[in-house]
Design a protein around this motif. Sequence first.
Motif, PDB file in Angstrom:
ATOM      1  N   ARG A 136     -40.988 122.536  51.487  1.00 28.06           N
ATOM      2  CA  ARG A 136     -41.048 121.247  50.912  1.00 28.06           C
ATOM      3  C   ARG A 136     -40.222 121.235  49.700  1.00 28.06           C
ATOM      4  O   ARG A 136     -40.231 122.380  48.878  1.00 28.06           O
ATOM      5  CB  ARG A 136     -42.603 120.827  50.328  1.00 28.06           C
ATOM      6  N   GLU A 185     -40.464 119.839  46.686  1.00 31.25           N
ATOM      7  CA  GLU A 185     -41.031 120.188  45.554  1.00 31.25           C
ATOM      8  C   GLU A 185     -41.620 121.493  45.152  1.00 31.25           C
ATOM      9  O   GLU A 185     -42.069 121.998  44.121  1.00 31.25           O
ATOM     10  CB  GLU A 185     -42.154 119.067  45.585  1.00 31.25           C
ATOM     11  N   ASP A 186     -41.627 122.316  46.176  1.00 29.71           N
ATOM     12  CA  ASP A 186     -42.171 123.604  46.188  1.00 29.71           C
ATOM     13  C   ASP A 186     -41.247 124.739  45.905  1.00 29.71           C
ATOM     14  O   ASP A 186     -41.225 125.627  45.579  1.00 29.71           O
ATOM     15  CB  ASP A 186     -43.149 124.214  47.534  1.00 29.71           C
ATOM     16  N   THR A 228     -48.586 121.382  42.296  1.00 29.57           N
ATOM     17  CA  THR A 228     -49.579 120.659  43.076  1.00 29.57           C
ATOM     18  C   THR A 228     -50.369 120.024  42.176  1.00 29.57           C
ATOM     19  O   THR A 228     -50.579 120.033  40.783  1.00 29.57           O
ATOM     20  CB  THR A 228     -50.563 121.299  44.087  1.00 29.57           C
ATOM     21  N   GLU A 234     -53.620 120.016  41.886  1.00 23.72           N
ATOM     22  CA  GLU A 234     -54.510 121.123  41.516  1.00 23.72           C
ATOM     23  C   GLU A 234     -54.084 121.851  40.232  1.00 23.72           C
ATOM     24  O   GLU A 234     -54.849 122.271  39.563  1.00 23.72           O
ATOM     25  CB  GLU A 234     -55.242 121.623  42.909  1.00 23.72           C
ATOM     26  N   SER A 287     -49.765 127.141  42.129  1.00 26.01           N
ATOM     27  CA  SER A 287     -48.155 127.293  42.122  1.00 26.01           C
ATOM     28  C   SER A 287     -47.589 126.873  41.117  1.00 26.01           C
ATOM     29  O   SER A 287     -48.043 125.679  40.853  1.00 26.01           O
ATOM     30  CB  SER A 287     -47.281 126.967  43.552  1.00 26.01           C
TER      31      SER A 287
END
Length: 425
Positions: A106, A108-109, A156, A158, A187
């Motif tokens: 992804r 955004e990762d 994320t 979280e 992350s």
Amino acid sequence: MSAQLWDPNREPDEGRPSGSPPPPTDPPTIGPNSASDAAAGPAGPRPADAPPEAPPRPWSPRSVPPSGQGRSDAGPTPMFPPQPAPMSLPPVQDGNLEPLRIPTARQEDGTAADRVRIGLWGAPRSGKTTYLAALPIAAMQFQRHGEGNWLIGGMTAEANAFLNDSVTKLAIEKGFPINTTALEGMSWSFQGQEPTTGMMRKRLRDASFVLEIQDAPGESFKPNNPLHAKVLDQLAGAQGLLYLFDPLGDASEASQSLTFFFATLNELNNRIRNAGGHYRGRLPHHVSVCIAKFDHPDIFRPAVEAGWVTQDTVGSQLPRVPEHLAEGYFQWLCNDFRGSTARLVRDGLAAYFHPERVRYYATSAIGFRLNPQHVFDYRNYANVEIVNGAPRICTSPEPINVLEPLTELERRIRASSGGRTGWRR
């Protein structure tokens, strides 16, 4: 003379008495007056001496005359038997599907090349969760204590929530985070500027990476813990290890570092060996050893008296163990201060990892208590007090060597892999 009977098996005109009606050609009809119509026939009532009618022919599409031929459109409509259901064809496997592309990370990762996997390792109450909670505060204060700047953000929801809650807990509520009871993966993105090495040392270079880290309860590093296998999976797949050594907790049998150290180290070595991942006969990981709770009086005062501590001359004038003395400080703690179990932890690190891949840091997640002028005072430096039976941070946290073990670990990983972050070589 008896009447000649009509044989339905003969040709249409063969043997049929003159004046008798032709055999029926229409299929049987069903309607409200079908019984009387059958008795009357198309030409009216049948005479008593008329020969019996031929039985109806089996229905077929050919036997139905077109509209207007041989039947009255105003009469009842013939009933057709139900058509059989069409046979189902076998499903098309992939002839009409769009081609499937390979899965990608992804956006955004970050890309795989940007990601660095770090395993967090330490005994219960060694301060792993507090260490992680202090990272965003250390990043905000980094430019005040040295050259460069760092920004940390969660990848994320979280991870962002953890960062937000950490700053609130440490800096506003002056409390400590709750001990971890489950395996939590996070992350975070790191973006910053840091001094270059070598001849261009005065210049700053842009740096960025994505940190993958898992906060596991200290009990999970014992073999009989249900989370032990998952923790080993994470450590085996990591490129670097962040090991928190607690000199205070090591004095307690319930949290001795060796209890949670050797079993994990031994099984980690077996996994890497079986996968063919050894590097020059040892584990391939780069390791940052964080000697925790540097601020605690039971550790800090003996370290000062033994000559391991220096003090900044500017800013808050914070005490530190210089980088070139950090390994010796760890050796002193293990040899002279803590005892035989700590020496085995030291020996295990030296035996299983390459010495040039291990670095040592005197670390404090909350730092020292500062006076109203925000300067260190050796007469009153303990930054934890007990309020209503619970520990409470006295002044705003000033983390020491919290960010550096991570950023320097990432730099060493990239340097040893030629820019790639895979740990096998």
